[in-house]
Write an enzyme that holds these catalytic residues in place. Structure first.
Site, PDB file in Angstrom:
ATOM      1  N   ASN A 179       1.185  -0.922   0.160  1.00 48.49           N
ATOM      2  CA  ASN A 179      -0.287   0.079  -0.036  1.00 48.49           C
ATOM      3  C   ASN A 179       0.582   1.340  -0.313  1.00 48.49           C
ATOM      4  O   ASN A 179       1.727   1.710   0.470  1.00 48.49           O
ATOM      5  CB  ASN A 179      -0.675  -0.047   1.261  1.00 48.49           C
ATOM      6  N   TYR A 183       0.902  10.451   4.355  1.00 46.32           N
ATOM      7  CA  TYR A 183       0.509  10.461   6.148  1.00 46.32           C
ATOM      8  C   TYR A 183       1.668  11.483   6.150  1.00 46.32           C
ATOM      9  O   TYR A 183       2.832  11.137   6.164  1.00 46.32           O
ATOM     10  CB  TYR A 183       0.594   9.778   6.541  1.00 46.32           C
ATOM     11  N   ARG A 184       1.318  12.948   6.737  1.00 46.73           N
ATOM     12  CA  ARG A 184       2.606  13.730   7.235  1.00 46.73           C
ATOM     13  C   ARG A 184       2.870  12.834   8.438  1.00 46.73           C
ATOM     14  O   ARG A 184       2.922  11.827   9.091  1.00 46.73           O
ATOM     15  CB  ARG A 184       1.843  14.846   7.931  1.00 46.73           C
ATOM     16  N   TRP A 197      -1.233   8.059  11.183  1.00 45.28           N
ATOM     17  CA  TRP A 197      -1.283   7.155  10.380  1.00 45.28           C
ATOM     18  C   TRP A 197      -3.158   7.208  10.948  1.00 45.28           C
ATOM     19  O   TRP A 197      -3.106   6.278  12.166  1.00 45.28           O
ATOM     20  CB  TRP A 197      -1.305   5.402  10.638  1.00 45.28           C
ATOM     21  N   GLU A 280      -1.551   0.737  -5.287  1.00 43.07           N
ATOM     22  CA  GLU A 280      -1.423   1.797  -5.694  1.00 43.07           C
ATOM     23  C   GLU A 280      -0.185   1.902  -6.861  1.00 43.07           C
ATOM     24  O   GLU A 280      -0.533   2.946  -7.865  1.00 43.07           O
ATOM     25  CB  GLU A 280      -0.871   3.172  -4.683  1.00 43.07           C
ATOM     26  N   ASP A 329      -4.263  21.866   9.263  1.00 41.89           N
ATOM     27  CA  ASP A 329      -3.888  21.237   8.497  1.00 41.89           C
ATOM     28  C   ASP A 329      -5.272  21.835   7.121  1.00 41.89           C
ATOM     29  O   ASP A 329      -5.230  23.012   7.111  1.00 41.89           O
ATOM     30  CB  ASP A 329      -4.800  20.517   9.241  1.00 41.89           C
TER      31      ASP A 329
END
Length: 528
Positions: A179, A183-184, A197, A280, A329
Site C-alpha cells: 500500500n 501521511y504527514r 496513520w 497504488e 491542516d
C-alpha cells in the site's frame, strides 16, 4: 510518453510556462509555505487561478538544496500531470474497463486491442539496484540524519517540521499486497518521526493486523482492539492482558519505506481512495500508461520507486506511540496533539543533488483543492458502480473534501435520495463525508449558487434532513468524540406524492429556447 521521474515533470512544467524558479534565499521555516500559499490563492476565480509551481533554488540553511512546491496547484497542472486535456478522459478510460463491450465481430475485437495493451502497462516491474537512480547515494545506521533534508515548518503553531508530501509504503500482513499512502511525518530528531496513520487508513489497518496476530486467542484480539481504541491508545494502558501478549506487541516491528519526490502519477496515486485490494503502483501505471519501476530497499523488506528523489527506510514498533502535532491542516484549523506511531529511520538513499517535494495545506483554495477535484472526476465511475443513479458529484473547495459532497441523481422512487446518502456513507473514505446534499438530475452540481438556490427552496428542514452516527474524519475538531460523531444528509430533490407531498410543486423559471435564440442574435446586434 509518461514522465519518468520528478525531473522530467519539472522540465514539462518549465516548458509549459507553469514553473517559477525562485533564486532568492528563502527559509523553509514558514517563508516557503507563505510564498506557496500566496501562489495557490492568486488569480482566484480566473482561468489562471492557482499561480505557478515553485522551485526554490536557494534554501536557507541547506546549500545546494532545491524544493518543489505547488506542483499540482491548478486545474491546468493537474491535466498536464495526467497528460490529458480533461480529467474526464481518465474517467472514460476507467468506465471502458469497468463496462467493456463484448466484441461481436472482427472490427470490435480490434477495437479492444488498445485497451488490452494499456492493461499490460499497469503492472510494476522490479529493476536492479544499479539502474535505480534513488540508489546513487546510500546511507545506513548512524550515518542517517533527517536534518540534512530541507524539511518545512508550514504554520507558526506547528509542533515542528513536517514531511508533507511523503509516499508511505507498507505491506498488508495478510495478503502481502503493498500500500502507498500519504501521511504527514513530524520530525522528532535526526532518526525518528511521527507517522500520522489515521484510524481508518490502510497503513493503520496493517498495524492493527500485526497487533491482532500477536494475540493468542480471538478474545484477546477483541480486548487489544477495544482497550487500545484500534491501536491508537498507548499499549502501556492495556489492562487484563497476559504479559506475554503485551511484550509481543511492544517489541514487534513493522517495516515501512517512504518515497519523496516521484513522478506526478505516482504521487497522485498515494492519495486516491482506491480499494485496499488494488495496489497504488498499479494505479500509477494505469495513469501513466507505463509501468512503475521499483527496486528492493536496503534495510526493509519492501520495494520502492526506483526514480524517487529520496527514499527513507525504517520501521514502526507496533506497541509504541508518541504525541504528534499540532499541525496546521487542510481544514483551515490546527489539528491538536495526539498519540500516533513512531517511525525509526534505518537508511536514507537518494539521487545526486536531490529535489525535495513538499506541499502546504490550510484554508482553501490550496494545492490539495485541485488534487481533491481530480479524485472527484477520475473516481466518479467507481462510485457509479455501486450507485448507478448518480449523475455527477461536486466536492467544493470550502468543504475540504470530506465536509460537503453535492450529488445529483436520477430519482426513480420514493426515498431514493436517502438511499444514495446511505450508499455514499458506505463507500470507503466517503464514510467521512459530514454533509451530503442530494439534488435532481437537472441541477448542475458544479454551480454552487444553483445548488444553494435549489436546496434552500426545496427543503422542509424537519422533513428533509437526516442525521446518522458513525466514524468521522480524525481532523474533525467539532465531533462529540475523536473519530466518532454525526453526519447529515439533505434531500433537496423535488418531493413526490409517493413521499407524502400532496401540494402542487411549482415549475422553475425558464425562458423558452426559441426566445433565447432570438435574443442571442438581438444582444449581439446591440452589443450586449
Amino acid at each position: 510518453m509518461a514522465y519518468r521521474d520528478l525531473r522530467e515533470w519539472i522540465k514539462a512544467l518549465d516548458k509549459a510556462g507553469e514553473l517559477k524558479r525562485v533564486s532568492a534565499e528563502v527559509d523553509p521555516i514558514l517563508e516557503m509555505a507563505e510564498i506557496a500559499d500566496r501562489a495557490a490563492k492568486s488569480g482566484k476565480g480566473t482561468p489562471t487561478a492557482g499561480g505557478p509551481a515553485l522551485l526554490f533554488e536557494n534554501v536557507k540553511g541547506h546549500p545546494g538544496a532545491r524544493v518543489l512546491m505547488n506542483q499540482f496547484g491548478s486545474m491546468r497542472r493537474m491535466q498536464l500531470a495526467m497528460q490529458v486535456d480533461s480529467l474526464d478522459e481518465i474517467a472514460t478510460r476507467i468506465e471502458s474497463l469497468l463496462k467493456p463491450q463484448m466484441p461481436t465481430n472482427l472490427v470490435d475485437k480490434l477495437k479492444l486491442l488498445p485497451m488490452l495493451a494499456d492493461l499490460g502497462k499497469v503492472f510494476p516491474k522490479v529493476v536492479d539496484r544499479g539502474s535505480a537512480p534513488c540508489k546513487e547515494v546510500v546511507r545506513k545506521g548512524a550515518d542517517v540524519d533527517l536534518g540534512e533534508l530541507p524539511i518545512l515548518q508550514t504554520w507558526p503553531g506547528d509542533g515542528g517540521r513536517f514531511i508533507t508530501l511523503p509516499l508511505v509504503i507498507t505491506r498488508d500482513p495478510k495478503s502481502g499486497k503493498r500500500n502507498v499512502g500519504m501521511y504527514r511525518m513530524q520530525i522528532y530528531d535526526e532518526r525518528t518521526t511521527g507517522m500520522h496513520w489515521q484510524r481508518q487508513k490502510n497503513a493503520a489497518d496493517h498495524l492493527r493486523e500485526r497487533m491482532r496476530a500477536s494475540a493468542a486467542t480471538g478474545a484477546y484480539r477483541v480486548s487489544i482492539m477495544a482497550e487500545t481504541a484500534g491501536g491508537t491508545a498507548a499499549a502501556t494502558s492495556i489492562a487484563g492482558l497476559p504479559g506475554m501478549a503485551l511484550q509481543k506487541i511492544r517489541g514487534e516491528r513493522m517495516h515501512v519505506a517512504v518515497a519523496i519526490g516521484t513522478d506526478p502519477a505516482m504521487t497522485f496515486s498515494a492519495i486516491v481512495p482506491a480499494p485496499p485490494e488494488i495496489e497504488e503502483f498499479l494505479i500509477a501505471g494505469f495513469l501513466r500508461r507505463s509501468p512503475v519501476e521499483l527496486v528492493k530497499a536496503e534495510t526493509v523488506d519492501l520495494e520502492v520507486p526506483a526514480h524517487a528523489e529520496y527514499i527513507l527506510e525504517g520501521y514502526v514498533d507496533i506497541g509504541e506511540l508518541r504525541v504528534e502535532g499540532p499541525f496546521g491542516d487542510h481544514t483551515g484549523f490546527y489539528t491538536m496533539p495526539e498519540e500516533y506511531p513512531v517511525f525509526h529511520l534505518t537508511a536514507i538513499t537518494h539521487r545526486k543533488n536531490p529535489i525535495y517535494a513538499a506541499t502546504i495545506v490550510g484554508k482553501p483554495p490550496m494545492e490539495d483543492t485541485y488534487l481533491a477535484k481530480a479524485v472527484e472526476r477520475i473516481f466518479l465511475p467507481l462510485m457509479r458502480l455501486t450507485l448507478p443513479e448518480i449523475v455527477d458529484v461536486n466536492l467544493p473547495p470550502e468543504g475540504v473534501a470530506h465536509n460537503l459532497m453535492i450529488v445529483s441523481i436520477r430519482k426513480s422512487y420514493a426515498g431514493h435520495a436517502r438511499k444514495v446518502m446511505n450508499g455514499i456513507w458506505a463507500l470507503g473514505q466517503a464514510m467521512f463525508t459530514k454533509c451530503i446534499v442530494v439534488v435532481d438530475e437537472d441541477c448542475d452540481v458544479q454551480d454552487v449558487a444553483e445548488v444553494a438556490l435549489r436546496t434552500f427552496n426545496n427543503i422542509d428542514p424537519e422533513r428533509d434532513i437526516q442525521f446518522t452516527l458513525g466514524p468521522v474524519d480524525s481532523l474533525d475538531h467539532a465531533s462529540r468524540l475523536p473519530n466518532f460523531g454525526s453526519k447529515m444528509g439533505v434531500d433537496a430533490t423535488r418531493k413526490w406524492p409517493a413521499e407524502g407531498f400532496t401540494r402542487p410543486w411549482p415549475q422553475m423559471l425558464e425562458m423558452p429556447a426559441d426566445v433565447k435564440a432570438r435574443v442571442d442574435k438581438l444582444c449581439k446586434s446591440i452589443g450586449l
